[in-house]
Design a protein around this motif. Structure first.
Motif, mmCIF file in Angstrom:
data_model
loop_
_atom_site.group_PDB
_atom_site.id
_atom_site.type_symbol
_atom_site.label_atom_id
_atom_site.label_comp_id
_atom_site.label_asym_id
_atom_site.label_seq_id
_atom_site.Cartn_x
_atom_site.Cartn_y
_atom_site.Cartn_z
ATOM 1 N N ARG A 44 0.822 -1.207 0.000
ATOM 2 C CA ARG A 44 0.000 0.000 0.000
ATOM 3 C C ARG A 44 0.856 1.256 0.000
ATOM 4 O O ARG A 44 0.440 2.300 -0.498
ATOM 5 C CB ARG A 44 -0.893 0.029 1.238
ATOM 6 N N ALA A 45 2.026 1.170 0.631
ATOM 7 C CA ALA A 45 2.824 2.378 0.853
ATOM 8 C C ALA A 45 4.302 2.115 0.621
ATOM 9 O O ALA A 45 4.775 0.985 0.756
ATOM 10 C CB ALA A 45 2.609 2.891 2.273
ATOM 11 N N HIS A 76 0.514 5.508 -0.926
ATOM 12 C CA HIS A 76 1.091 6.471 0.012
ATOM 13 C C HIS A 76 2.608 6.464 -0.111
ATOM 14 O O HIS A 76 3.230 5.398 -0.227
ATOM 15 C CB HIS A 76 0.703 6.123 1.454
ATOM 16 N N ILE A 98 5.785 7.823 2.097
ATOM 17 C CA ILE A 98 6.081 8.303 3.445
ATOM 18 C C ILE A 98 7.573 8.518 3.623
ATOM 19 O O ILE A 98 8.377 7.621 3.336
ATOM 20 C CB ILE A 98 5.584 7.296 4.502
ATOM 21 N N ILE A 137 0.309 12.326 -7.483
ATOM 22 C CA ILE A 137 -0.310 13.104 -6.408
ATOM 23 C C ILE A 137 -1.418 13.997 -6.943
ATOM 24 O O ILE A 137 -2.518 14.065 -6.387
ATOM 25 C CB ILE A 137 0.764 13.929 -5.672
ATOM 26 N N MET A 196 -2.072 9.045 -5.273
ATOM 27 C CA MET A 196 -1.077 8.841 -4.225
ATOM 28 C C MET A 196 -1.059 10.057 -3.307
ATOM 29 O O MET A 196 -1.293 11.178 -3.757
ATOM 30 C CB MET A 196 0.312 8.599 -4.825
ATOM 31 N N THR A 197 -0.765 9.819 -2.037
ATOM 32 C CA THR A 197 -0.615 10.918 -1.087
ATOM 33 C C THR A 197 0.793 10.904 -0.506
ATOM 34 O O THR A 197 1.448 9.860 -0.448
ATOM 35 C CB THR A 197 -1.637 10.818 0.062
ATOM 36 N N HIS A 232 3.450 11.972 2.701
ATOM 37 C CA HIS A 232 3.423 12.144 4.149
ATOM 38 C C HIS A 232 4.844 12.323 4.691
ATOM 39 O O HIS A 232 5.772 11.645 4.252
ATOM 40 C CB HIS A 232 2.797 10.916 4.823
ATOM 41 N N GLN A 260 3.753 14.152 12.676
ATOM 42 C CA GLN A 260 3.570 14.282 11.231
ATOM 43 C C GLN A 260 3.609 15.748 10.820
ATOM 44 O O GLN A 260 3.195 16.634 11.565
ATOM 45 C CB GLN A 260 2.268 13.636 10.782
#
Length: 216
Positions: free
Chosen positions: A42-43, A103, A105, A184, A189-190, A192, A205
């Motif tokens: 997922r990330a 995601h 990160i 994005i 997608m995000t 972080h 965060q």
């Protein structure tokens, strides 16, 4: 080379057999599925090499959940397809274009040795890192511009501030990759930014609206 390679230390062999007899055996079907069907994480997490930062433990992650990349000081270079080797950029490209992670990160942490090294370079206390033969010094040059953002702060707060500024630098550099920016902006997608306090177990965060790191 043959005369320099040796068998694993016995304690690692013992730990492997313990894992194979317990965790693997109890989850054999899951590992078989991962092998047969491939990974669908997922990330992607970009973290520091520091042995104290145990990414999968922090998030209670199972095998197959995170596509992980670790380097000195969890840095991402800016997009620069110049033909040289770029391990971090290659990992980012694969995560976004092939694995299509949801995601991305960047995880920084307290007492980061790489950040300490950059701070020492910027204050003239690490001439060995400024030698052309230093791979670490050359890599930490990515963080030099961030020092300009913290150098006027009280000395006792500069290291932590630089650790967090390093996360922001990596987030900014990620946005210079066309495929990251496209993912994005399309909502696929995000992004972080996190900072982990090792001693207390805290996790903060980055909030782009306030420009600060906030406790989770």
């Amino acid at each position: 080379m043959k005369e320099h390679v040796r068998p694993l230390p016995s304690y690692l062999v013992s730990r492997y057999h313990g894992w194979k007899a317990t965790t693997y055996t109890e989850n054999r079907a899951w590992y078989r599925r991962l092998a047969d069907e491939g990974q669908r994480p997922r990330a992607m997490i970009i973290a520091c090499c520091d042995s104290r930062v145990h990414v999968t433990s922090i998030f209670g992650a199972d095998s197959g959940e995170f596509f992980s990349h670790r380097n000195i000081a969890n840095l991402v270079p800016p997009y620069n397809p110049d033909g040289d080797h770029h391990g971090t950029s290659a990992a980012v490209e694969y995560a976004v274009t092939s694995l299509k992670v949801a995601h991305m990160i960047v995880l920084g942490h307290s007492q980061c040795g790489g950040v300490h090294g950059c701070h020492a370079m910027c204050t003239g206390h690490a001439p060995e890192l400024e030698e052309k033969t230093s791979f670490v010094g050359a890599w930490l040059n990515l963080l030099r511009p961030a020092y300009e953002e913290v150098k006027e702060l009280p000395e006792e707060t500069q290291i932590e501030a630089l650790e967090k500024q390093g996360v922001i630098t990596s987030l900014e550099n990620l946005m210079t990759f066309p495929f990251v920016k496209a993912a994005i902006e399309s909502g696929n997608m995000t992004l972080h930014g996190l900072w982990h306090e090792i001693g207390s177990g805290g996790l903060e965060q980055y909030n782009p609206e306030t420009g600060a790191f906030e406790q989770i």
